[in-house]
Write an enzyme that holds these catalytic residues in place. Sequence first.
Site, PDB file in Angstrom:
ATOM      1  N   HIS A  61      -7.029 -22.959  62.130  1.00  0.00           N
ATOM      2  CA  HIS A  61      -7.980 -22.212  62.969  1.00  0.00           C
ATOM      3  C   HIS A  61      -8.187 -20.819  62.384  1.00  0.00           C
ATOM      4  O   HIS A  61      -7.222 -20.088  62.167  1.00  0.00           O
ATOM      5  CB  HIS A  61      -7.445 -22.085  64.396  1.00  0.00           C
ATOM      6  CG  HIS A  61      -7.566 -23.346  65.188  1.00  0.00           C
ATOM      7  ND1 HIS A  61      -7.286 -23.423  66.526  1.00  0.00           N
ATOM      8  CD2 HIS A  61      -7.967 -24.590  64.831  1.00  0.00           C
ATOM      9  CE1 HIS A  61      -7.501 -24.659  66.964  1.00  0.00           C
ATOM     10  NE2 HIS A  61      -7.920 -25.379  65.950  1.00  0.00           N
TER      11      HIS A  61
ATOM     12  N   TYR B  50      -9.599 -19.043  75.232  1.00  0.00           N
ATOM     13  CA  TYR B  50      -8.845 -18.414  76.329  1.00  0.00           C
ATOM     14  C   TYR B  50      -9.839 -17.938  77.374  1.00  0.00           C
ATOM     15  O   TYR B  50     -10.772 -17.197  77.043  1.00  0.00           O
ATOM     16  CB  TYR B  50      -8.051 -17.221  75.792  1.00  0.00           C
ATOM     17  CG  TYR B  50      -6.926 -17.599  74.862  1.00  0.00           C
ATOM     18  CD1 TYR B  50      -7.164 -17.854  73.505  1.00  0.00           C
ATOM     19  CD2 TYR B  50      -5.616 -17.712  75.331  1.00  0.00           C
ATOM     20  CE1 TYR B  50      -6.135 -18.205  72.648  1.00  0.00           C
ATOM     21  CE2 TYR B  50      -4.583 -18.065  74.472  1.00  0.00           C
ATOM     22  CZ  TYR B  50      -4.847 -18.311  73.138  1.00  0.00           C
ATOM     23  OH  TYR B  50      -3.820 -18.666  72.295  1.00  0.00           O
TER      24      TYR B  50
ATOM     25  N   PRO C 178       3.526 -18.379  77.560  1.00  0.00           N
ATOM     26  CA  PRO C 178       2.901 -19.083  76.427  1.00  0.00           C
ATOM     27  C   PRO C 178       1.517 -18.551  76.048  1.00  0.00           C
ATOM     28  O   PRO C 178       0.959 -18.955  75.043  1.00  0.00           O
ATOM     29  CB  PRO C 178       2.816 -20.526  76.898  1.00  0.00           C
ATOM     30  CG  PRO C 178       2.982 -20.491  78.362  1.00  0.00           C
ATOM     31  CD  PRO C 178       3.762 -19.262  78.693  1.00  0.00           C
TER      32      PRO C 178
ATOM     33  N   LYS D 122       3.599 -17.629  71.239  1.00  0.00           N
ATOM     34  CA  LYS D 122       4.652 -16.988  70.445  1.00  0.00           C
ATOM     35  C   LYS D 122       6.005 -17.672  70.543  1.00  0.00           C
ATOM     36  O   LYS D 122       6.871 -17.456  69.698  1.00  0.00           O
ATOM     37  CB  LYS D 122       4.802 -15.530  70.912  1.00  0.00           C
ATOM     38  CG  LYS D 122       3.628 -14.653  70.543  1.00  0.00           C
ATOM     39  CD  LYS D 122       3.534 -14.431  69.051  1.00  0.00           C
ATOM     40  CE  LYS D 122       2.181 -13.869  68.659  1.00  0.00           C
ATOM     41  NZ  LYS D 122       1.547 -14.625  67.582  1.00  0.00           N
TER      42      LYS D 122
ATOM     43  N   TYR E  49      -1.948 -11.927  67.044  1.00  0.00           N
ATOM     44  CA  TYR E  49      -2.088 -13.363  67.313  1.00  0.00           C
ATOM     45  C   TYR E  49      -1.628 -14.199  66.115  1.00  0.00           C
ATOM     46  O   TYR E  49      -0.920 -15.194  66.279  1.00  0.00           O
ATOM     47  CB  TYR E  49      -3.543 -13.704  67.650  1.00  0.00           C
ATOM     48  CG  TYR E  49      -3.692 -15.111  68.194  1.00  0.00           C
ATOM     49  CD1 TYR E  49      -4.077 -16.165  67.358  1.00  0.00           C
ATOM     50  CD2 TYR E  49      -3.415 -15.399  69.521  1.00  0.00           C
ATOM     51  CE1 TYR E  49      -4.175 -17.460  67.844  1.00  0.00           C
ATOM     52  CE2 TYR E  49      -3.524 -16.687  70.024  1.00  0.00           C
ATOM     53  CZ  TYR E  49      -3.902 -17.709  69.170  1.00  0.00           C
ATOM     54  OH  TYR E  49      -3.993 -19.000  69.654  1.00  0.00           O
TER      55      TYR E  49
HETATM   56  P1  FAS Z   1      14.355 -25.667  73.046  1.00  0.00           P
HETATM   57  O1  FAS Z   1      14.519 -25.391  74.502  1.00  0.00           O
HETATM   58  O2  FAS Z   1      13.110 -26.297  72.533  1.00  0.00           O
HETATM   59  O3  FAS Z   1      15.576 -26.516  72.479  1.00  0.00           O
HETATM   60  C1  FAS Z   1      16.895 -26.300  72.956  1.00  0.00           C
HETATM   61  C2  FAS Z   1      17.649 -27.623  72.815  1.00  0.00           C
HETATM   62  O4  FAS Z   1      19.011 -27.395  73.206  1.00  0.00           O
HETATM   63  C3  FAS Z   1      17.090 -28.707  73.733  1.00  0.00           C
HETATM   64  O5  FAS Z   1      16.849 -29.885  73.005  1.00  0.00           O
HETATM   65  C4  FAS Z   1      18.185 -28.891  74.770  1.00  0.00           C
HETATM   66  O6  FAS Z   1      18.290 -30.233  75.225  1.00  0.00           O
HETATM   67  C5  FAS Z   1      19.425 -28.472  74.009  1.00  0.00           C
HETATM   68  N1  FAS Z   1      20.512 -27.993  74.882  1.00  0.00           N
HETATM   69  C6  FAS Z   1      20.392 -27.218  75.973  1.00  0.00           C
HETATM   70  N2  FAS Z   1      21.622 -27.002  76.516  1.00  0.00           N
HETATM   71  C7  FAS Z   1      22.522 -27.667  75.735  1.00  0.00           C
HETATM   72  C8  FAS Z   1      23.932 -27.847  75.774  1.00  0.00           C
HETATM   73  N3  FAS Z   1      24.669 -27.277  76.747  1.00  0.00           N
HETATM   74  N4  FAS Z   1      24.535 -28.596  74.819  1.00  0.00           N
HETATM   75  C9  FAS Z   1      23.791 -29.156  73.825  1.00  0.00           C
HETATM   76  N5  FAS Z   1      22.435 -29.037  73.735  1.00  0.00           N
HETATM   77  C10 FAS Z   1      21.822 -28.301  74.683  1.00  0.00           C
HETATM   78  N6  FAS Z   1       5.680 -22.003  73.199  1.00  0.00           N
HETATM   79  C11 FAS Z   1       4.487 -21.796  72.601  1.00  0.00           C
HETATM   80  O7  FAS Z   1       4.436 -21.134  71.552  1.00  0.00           O
HETATM   81  N7  FAS Z   1       3.331 -22.317  73.156  1.00  0.00           N
HETATM   82  C12 FAS Z   1       3.356 -23.088  74.302  1.00  0.00           C
HETATM   83  O8  FAS Z   1       2.324 -23.550  74.782  1.00  0.00           O
HETATM   84  C13 FAS Z   1       4.586 -23.342  74.945  1.00  0.00           C
HETATM   85  N8  FAS Z   1       4.647 -24.118  76.072  1.00  0.00           N
HETATM   86  C14 FAS Z   1       5.863 -24.331  76.684  1.00  0.00           C
HETATM   87  C15 FAS Z   1       5.980 -25.124  77.854  1.00  0.00           C
HETATM   88  C16 FAS Z   1       7.235 -25.323  78.474  1.00  0.00           C
HETATM   89  C17 FAS Z   1       7.332 -26.170  79.731  1.00  0.00           C
HETATM   90  C18 FAS Z   1       8.387 -24.713  77.939  1.00  0.00           C
HETATM   91  C19 FAS Z   1       9.741 -24.878  78.623  1.00  0.00           C
HETATM   92  C20 FAS Z   1       8.290 -23.938  76.788  1.00  0.00           C
HETATM   93  C21 FAS Z   1       7.037 -23.749  76.147  1.00  0.00           C
HETATM   94  N9  FAS Z   1       6.910 -22.987  74.966  1.00  0.00           N
HETATM   95  C22 FAS Z   1       5.725 -22.769  74.349  1.00  0.00           C
HETATM   96  C23 FAS Z   1       8.047 -22.399  74.362  1.00  0.00           C
HETATM   97  C24 FAS Z   1       8.763 -23.474  73.574  1.00  0.00           C
HETATM   98  O9  FAS Z   1       7.875 -24.051  72.672  1.00  0.00           O
HETATM   99  C25 FAS Z   1       9.964 -22.830  72.960  1.00  0.00           C
HETATM  100  O10 FAS Z   1       9.644 -21.548  72.416  1.00  0.00           O
HETATM  101  C26 FAS Z   1      10.610 -23.667  71.888  1.00  0.00           C
HETATM  102  O11 FAS Z   1      10.895 -24.933  72.430  1.00  0.00           O
HETATM  103  C27 FAS Z   1      11.879 -22.923  71.445  1.00  0.00           C
HETATM  104  O12 FAS Z   1      12.643 -23.788  70.718  1.00  0.00           O
HETATM  105  P2  FAS Z   1      14.243 -23.748  70.844  1.00  0.00           P
HETATM  106  O13 FAS Z   1      14.693 -22.333  70.794  1.00  0.00           O
HETATM  107  O14 FAS Z   1      14.733 -24.739  69.851  1.00  0.00           O
HETATM  108  O15 FAS Z   1      14.585 -24.213  72.342  1.00  0.00           O
HETATM  109  C1  PHB Z   2      -1.109 -25.196  73.207  1.00  0.00           C
HETATM  110  O1  PHB Z   2      -1.896 -25.810  72.461  1.00  0.00           O
HETATM  111  O2  PHB Z   2      -0.217 -25.763  73.871  1.00  0.00           O
HETATM  112  C2  PHB Z   2      -1.235 -23.687  73.310  1.00  0.00           C
HETATM  113  C3  PHB Z   2      -2.143 -23.036  72.502  1.00  0.00           C
HETATM  114  C4  PHB Z   2      -2.254 -21.645  72.598  1.00  0.00           C
HETATM  115  C5  PHB Z   2      -1.468 -20.962  73.511  1.00  0.00           C
HETATM  116  C6  PHB Z   2      -0.552 -21.636  74.328  1.00  0.00           C
HETATM  117  C7  PHB Z   2      -0.447 -23.009  74.228  1.00  0.00           C
HETATM  118  O3  PHB Z   2      -1.584 -19.606  73.604  1.00  0.00           O
END
Ligand code: FAS
Ligand code: PHB
Length: 391
Positions: A73, A202, A294, A298, A386
């Site tokens: 993009h 957005y 989100p 980031k 961004y």
């Molecule tokens: P994660 O949470 O992905 O991974 C942590 C891992 O540790 C998991 O697999 C978990 O099962 C494991 N774990 C936890 N406790 C444990 C324990 N006690 N023992 C062993 N393992 C354990 N970011 C964006 O940039 N754009 C988005 O649109 C976006 N949407 C999101 C929507 C939701 C609902 C959530 C919750 C997050 C969103 N995020 C988004 C942020 C997300 O993408 C995180 O930044 C990303 O998953 C971070 O990765 P990790 O730090 O690896 O954490």
């Molecule tokens: C997504 O594609 O999930 C997405 C894209 C841009 C954002 C947040 C989420 O700022």
Amino acid sequence: MPKTQIAIIGAGPAGLLLGQLLHKAGIDNVILERQTAEYVLGRIRAGILEQVTVDLMDEAGIGARLHREGVVHHAIELVFRGERHPIDVDRLTGGKVVTAYGQTELTRDLMEARQAAGLPTVYEAADVSLHGFDGDKPLLRYRHGGQEHELHCDFIAGCDGFHGVSRATVQDHVTEYEKVYPFGWLGVLADVPPVSPHAIVYGNSERGFSLCSMRSLTRSRYYVQCPVDDRVQDWPDDRFWDELKRRVDPHLADNIITGPSIEKSIAPLRSFVAEPMRFGRLFLAGDAAHIVPPTGAKGLNLAASDVKYLSSAFIEHYRERSAAGLDHYSDRALHRVWKAERFSWWLTTLMHSFPDMGAFNQKLQEAELEYLVHSEAASTALAENYVGLPL
Ligand code: FAS
Ligand code: PHB
């Protein structure tokens, strides 16, 4: 007595990417993950990768599918007062872009590479506990297959997300900074072509925030802001599509291709930082240490930059017997984290409708957006944040 150099808790993007970079550098590591691989892959999350994250995937030697299937993009678009305005991030940042590639696919690539390399990941590792990281002989204890296990290591990487055990273990030594937003995001995944395949849209409207994104040219990802206590069952597909169309400009609304949702979820929004990110031989990375709303895309990208700093520090420790990278990791990571926290808070505050914010504040948001889309300086500031600030 099982031993490794780096014990990683969590097989999300942070843990898997760290494991891959360490493996490439010849550093042993084991990942303990409490869920199954299928469960981890089933979580629908981020969709936009900064160049820093794409470069890290290349450094890890697993960028091939990302370059094949990811969609570059060069711009984003802002919708307000029923009009859409492009922000040419490529031109404004001297050529930097973002790539649309789902976190699920990135995690799948990392999992497959780890499995192909025969690297140890213990899925369904229960009750992980951390010990000895304030000395020089840290270890993890966990339960698996009905048996108690110990994993001795040189260092522990807490990559276990916001609800993980790592930060909880050092809770008394952490300073927390938090802001909870009074709304959530209702996200829908649908196998229909995205309405805007080359620019994330957005939307700011009096009815609330909206986002038009994608996972591929045949799979769309859309969001609408919703009350934080709404439930998914309050939002049948028809209601979602109608509301999304009300929040964007008429032309975009007429071109949105609707279809049955294949995933629908509501995520709360918060800003959160835990300081510091190092406790002796325990290092936190990713959502274990910080959360951003989100809006600025980031979260995943901050996890990647933490991993870049931390993997470099571990490599420097083993190759050069230097502790400099490890000693500076927390400060270095937090400088970048706080800039991303600020940007994510700013864009969230600008684009969302806050309870009882009133007509005056809506006009202020529209005035700031009007200024933003017509000012080279303001658009450049948005664009450079961004696409991701330099490491
Ligand atoms: P994660 O949470 O992905 O991974 C942590 C891992 O540790 C998991 O697999 C978990 O099962 C494991 N774990 C936890 N406790 C444990 C324990 N006690 N023992 C062993 N393992 C354990 N970011 C964006 O940039 N754009 C988005 O649109 C976006 N949407 C999101 C929507 C939701 C609902 C959530 C919750 C997050 C969103 N995020 C988004 C942020 C997300 O993408 C995180 O930044 C990303 O998953 C971070 O990765 P990790 O730090 O690896 O954490
Ligand atoms: C997504 O594609 O999930 C997405 C894209 C841009 C954002 C947040 C989420 O700022």
